[in-house]
Design a protein around this motif. Structure first.
Motif, PDB file in Angstrom:
ATOM      1  N   PHE A 141       3.676  -8.620   1.747  1.00  0.00           N
ATOM      2  CA  PHE A 141       4.639  -7.545   1.555  1.00  0.00           C
ATOM      3  C   PHE A 141       3.984  -6.265   1.048  1.00  0.00           C
ATOM      4  O   PHE A 141       4.214  -5.178   1.595  1.00  0.00           O
ATOM      5  CB  PHE A 141       5.746  -7.960   0.580  1.00  0.00           C
ATOM      6  CG  PHE A 141       6.594  -6.808   0.147  1.00  0.00           C
ATOM      7  CD1 PHE A 141       7.496  -6.224   1.028  1.00  0.00           C
ATOM      8  CD2 PHE A 141       6.468  -6.271  -1.127  1.00  0.00           C
ATOM      9  CE1 PHE A 141       8.263  -5.123   0.645  1.00  0.00           C
ATOM     10  CE2 PHE A 141       7.228  -5.181  -1.512  1.00  0.00           C
ATOM     11  CZ  PHE A 141       8.128  -4.612  -0.623  1.00  0.00           C
ATOM     12  N   CYS A 142       3.197  -6.349  -0.030  1.00  0.00           N
ATOM     13  CA  CYS A 142       2.631  -5.141  -0.630  1.00  0.00           C
ATOM     14  C   CYS A 142       1.684  -4.426   0.322  1.00  0.00           C
ATOM     15  O   CYS A 142       1.659  -3.189   0.375  1.00  0.00           O
ATOM     16  CB  CYS A 142       1.910  -5.481  -1.929  1.00  0.00           C
ATOM     17  SG  CYS A 142       3.021  -5.935  -3.278  1.00  0.00           S
ATOM     18  N   SER A 143       0.912  -5.180   1.091  1.00  0.00           N
ATOM     19  CA  SER A 143       0.021  -4.556   2.060  1.00  0.00           C
ATOM     20  C   SER A 143       0.814  -3.822   3.132  1.00  0.00           C
ATOM     21  O   SER A 143       0.519  -2.673   3.469  1.00  0.00           O
ATOM     22  CB  SER A 143      -0.884  -5.611   2.701  1.00  0.00           C
ATOM     23  OG  SER A 143      -1.775  -5.010   3.621  1.00  0.00           O
ATOM     24  N   GLU A 144       1.856  -4.462   3.659  1.00  0.00           N
ATOM     25  CA  GLU A 144       2.677  -3.825   4.685  1.00  0.00           C
ATOM     26  C   GLU A 144       3.410  -2.611   4.122  1.00  0.00           C
ATOM     27  O   GLU A 144       3.521  -1.574   4.783  1.00  0.00           O
ATOM     28  CB  GLU A 144       3.692  -4.829   5.243  1.00  0.00           C
ATOM     29  CG  GLU A 144       3.084  -5.902   6.132  1.00  0.00           C
ATOM     30  CD  GLU A 144       2.588  -5.335   7.445  1.00  0.00           C
ATOM     31  OE1 GLU A 144       3.364  -5.278   8.412  1.00  0.00           O
ATOM     32  OE2 GLU A 144       1.409  -4.914   7.499  1.00  0.00           O
ATOM     33  N   TYR A 145       3.911  -2.731   2.895  1.00  0.00           N
ATOM     34  CA  TYR A 145       4.618  -1.633   2.256  1.00  0.00           C
ATOM     35  C   TYR A 145       3.700  -0.436   2.061  1.00  0.00           C
ATOM     36  O   TYR A 145       4.059   0.709   2.373  1.00  0.00           O
ATOM     37  CB  TYR A 145       5.190  -2.099   0.915  1.00  0.00           C
ATOM     38  CG  TYR A 145       5.840  -1.003   0.118  1.00  0.00           C
ATOM     39  CD1 TYR A 145       7.123  -0.548   0.437  1.00  0.00           C
ATOM     40  CD2 TYR A 145       5.174  -0.407  -0.950  1.00  0.00           C
ATOM     41  CE1 TYR A 145       7.715   0.477  -0.287  1.00  0.00           C
ATOM     42  CE2 TYR A 145       5.764   0.616  -1.683  1.00  0.00           C
ATOM     43  CZ  TYR A 145       7.031   1.047  -1.348  1.00  0.00           C
ATOM     44  OH  TYR A 145       7.608   2.062  -2.068  1.00  0.00           O
ATOM     45  N   ASN A 146       2.507  -0.692   1.545  1.00  0.00           N
ATOM     46  CA  ASN A 146       1.589   0.419   1.301  1.00  0.00           C
ATOM     47  C   ASN A 146       1.110   1.042   2.612  1.00  0.00           C
ATOM     48  O   ASN A 146       0.991   2.258   2.730  1.00  0.00           O
ATOM     49  CB  ASN A 146       0.402  -0.037   0.462  1.00  0.00           C
ATOM     50  CG  ASN A 146      -0.310   1.128  -0.214  1.00  0.00           C
ATOM     51  OD1 ASN A 146       0.293   2.150  -0.509  1.00  0.00           O
ATOM     52  ND2 ASN A 146      -1.592   0.978  -0.462  1.00  0.00           N
ATOM     53  N   ASN A 147       0.862   0.212   3.608  1.00  0.00           N
ATOM     54  CA  ASN A 147       0.399   0.720   4.898  1.00  0.00           C
ATOM     55  C   ASN A 147       1.400   1.679   5.528  1.00  0.00           C
ATOM     56  O   ASN A 147       1.018   2.706   6.089  1.00  0.00           O
ATOM     57  CB  ASN A 147       0.138  -0.443   5.866  1.00  0.00           C
ATOM     58  CG  ASN A 147      -1.250  -1.020   5.719  1.00  0.00           C
ATOM     59  OD1 ASN A 147      -2.222  -0.297   5.537  1.00  0.00           O
ATOM     60  ND2 ASN A 147      -1.355  -2.334   5.786  1.00  0.00           N
ATOM     61  N   SER A 148       2.672   1.343   5.433  1.00  0.00           N
ATOM     62  CA  SER A 148       3.689   2.122   6.145  1.00  0.00           C
ATOM     63  C   SER A 148       4.352   3.172   5.273  1.00  0.00           C
ATOM     64  O   SER A 148       4.310   4.372   5.563  1.00  0.00           O
ATOM     65  CB  SER A 148       4.749   1.183   6.727  1.00  0.00           C
ATOM     66  OG  SER A 148       5.321   0.371   5.712  1.00  0.00           O
ATOM     67  N   SER A 149       4.969   2.748   4.174  1.00  0.00           N
ATOM     68  CA  SER A 149       5.749   3.660   3.344  1.00  0.00           C
ATOM     69  C   SER A 149       4.892   4.680   2.612  1.00  0.00           C
ATOM     70  O   SER A 149       5.401   5.722   2.182  1.00  0.00           O
ATOM     71  CB  SER A 149       6.558   2.870   2.303  1.00  0.00           C
ATOM     72  OG  SER A 149       7.572   2.134   2.920  1.00  0.00           O
ATOM     73  N   GLN A 150       3.605   4.411   2.489  1.00  0.00           N
ATOM     74  CA  GLN A 150       2.773   5.320   1.721  1.00  0.00           C
ATOM     75  C   GLN A 150       1.585   5.857   2.511  1.00  0.00           C
ATOM     76  O   GLN A 150       1.476   7.057   2.729  1.00  0.00           O
ATOM     77  CB  GLN A 150       2.306   4.625   0.433  1.00  0.00           C
ATOM     78  CG  GLN A 150       3.508   4.251  -0.427  1.00  0.00           C
ATOM     79  CD  GLN A 150       3.079   3.746  -1.771  1.00  0.00           C
ATOM     80  OE1 GLN A 150       2.696   4.521  -2.649  1.00  0.00           O
ATOM     81  NE2 GLN A 150       3.148   2.447  -1.939  1.00  0.00           N
ATOM     82  N   TYR A 151       0.695   4.970   2.967  1.00  0.00           N
ATOM     83  CA  TYR A 151      -0.504   5.449   3.663  1.00  0.00           C
ATOM     84  C   TYR A 151      -0.134   6.208   4.932  1.00  0.00           C
ATOM     85  O   TYR A 151      -0.554   7.355   5.135  1.00  0.00           O
ATOM     86  CB  TYR A 151      -1.420   4.267   3.993  1.00  0.00           C
ATOM     87  CG  TYR A 151      -2.714   4.680   4.649  1.00  0.00           C
ATOM     88  CD1 TYR A 151      -3.823   5.022   3.875  1.00  0.00           C
ATOM     89  CD2 TYR A 151      -2.831   4.751   6.032  1.00  0.00           C
ATOM     90  CE1 TYR A 151      -5.009   5.413   4.464  1.00  0.00           C
ATOM     91  CE2 TYR A 151      -4.015   5.146   6.635  1.00  0.00           C
ATOM     92  CZ  TYR A 151      -5.097   5.484   5.845  1.00  0.00           C
ATOM     93  OH  TYR A 151      -6.274   5.881   6.446  1.00  0.00           O
ATOM     94  N   ALA A 152       0.667   5.589   5.816  1.00  0.00           N
ATOM     95  CA  ALA A 152       1.033   6.245   7.073  1.00  0.00           C
ATOM     96  C   ALA A 152       1.968   7.429   6.827  1.00  0.00           C
ATOM     97  O   ALA A 152       1.923   8.428   7.545  1.00  0.00           O
ATOM     98  CB  ALA A 152       1.686   5.240   8.023  1.00  0.00           C
ATOM     99  N   PHE A 153       2.825   7.331   5.819  1.00  0.00           N
ATOM    100  CA  PHE A 153       3.715   8.430   5.469  1.00  0.00           C
ATOM    101  C   PHE A 153       2.910   9.658   5.062  1.00  0.00           C
ATOM    102  O   PHE A 153       3.146  10.774   5.555  1.00  0.00           O
ATOM    103  CB  PHE A 153       4.630   7.983   4.329  1.00  0.00           C
ATOM    104  CG  PHE A 153       5.545   9.057   3.803  1.00  0.00           C
ATOM    105  CD1 PHE A 153       6.555   9.580   4.593  1.00  0.00           C
ATOM    106  CD2 PHE A 153       5.412   9.524   2.504  1.00  0.00           C
ATOM    107  CE1 PHE A 153       7.422  10.572   4.108  1.00  0.00           C
ATOM    108  CE2 PHE A 153       6.265  10.505   2.010  1.00  0.00           C
ATOM    109  CZ  PHE A 153       7.267  11.032   2.815  1.00  0.00           C
TER     110      PHE A 153
END
Length: 206
Positions: A26-38
């Motif tokens: 979850f945390c990896s997917e969350y950071n990848n999308s909601s933060q890094y890609a954002f």
């Protein structure tokens, strides 16, 4: 009663029913999308998408805020690392969510304005859920990171929501259609809900 407020992923977090493997995914997917890609994708693309002065000022402000005191995706990754969690290559839920967010921010201006408003209105709730859920297993680490303080204790997300409303008002004053703004807002709600549900399904099959 939109699905985003009763999402099963949020309930799983709040109930403390997460294994170490669940947190990793979850945390990896969350950071990848909601933060890094954002930060590295959606916001720069949004800045290029429209020349409208209110939109340009708004996106530049969000980029600045997301960079202080350090880029927030890096701050969250540091927190993850203290919990023994590491950012991996994004899986399909993160890739699809990142694609949809960038599409939302680069759509026609009234729709994009509504989409951005949705992001900021939901963000405070989302981060509060993260903090509460993670406290079941990572209470000590939560006290040692500034990521949650930046977003919650300093009211950043409340301020972001306020300036999002002001930006939407400017877009409407300049001829934008309220129904398009509403459609963008609801599209974000659908996108974040679908992302969380997709991650939840992956937890159950991991």
């Amino acid at each position: 009663d939109h699905p985003v407020v009763r999402n099963s992923m949020f309930h799983r977090l709040l109930a403390g029913r997460m294994t170490p493997e669940d947190y990793q995914l979850f945390c990896s997917e969350y950071n990848n999308s909601s933060q890094y890609a954002f930060y590295n994708g959606s916001l720069p693309a949004a800045l290029q998408a429209h020349n409208d002065a209110a939109w340009q000022h708004y996106i530049a402000h969000i980029i600045e805020e997301e960079s202080k005191p350090h880029p927030h995706h890096l701050m969250f990754e540091q927190f993850m690392n203290t919990c023994g969690i590491f950012r991996k290559e994004p899986d399909q839920p993160a890739l699809e969510y990142a694609r949809k967010m960038q599409a939302g921010y680069t759509a026609e201006l009234p729709f994009a304005a509504g989409y951005a408003l949705g992001v900021e209105v939901e963000a405070g709730y989302e981060i509060a859920v993260l903090s509460k859920g993670l406290s079941h297993h990572f209470e000590k680490q939560l006290t040692e990171t500034k990521w949650f303080d930046v977003h919650l204790a300093e009211d950043q997300e409340v301020e972001h929501a306020r300036i999002s409303v002001a930006m939407v008002e400017d877009v409407l004053k300049n001829g934008g259609n309220l129904s398009d703004v509403r459609a963008g807002f609801l599209q974000f709600c659908d996108d974040v809900n679908e992302f969380m549900e997709s991650v939840h399904q992956n937890l159950d099959h991991s």
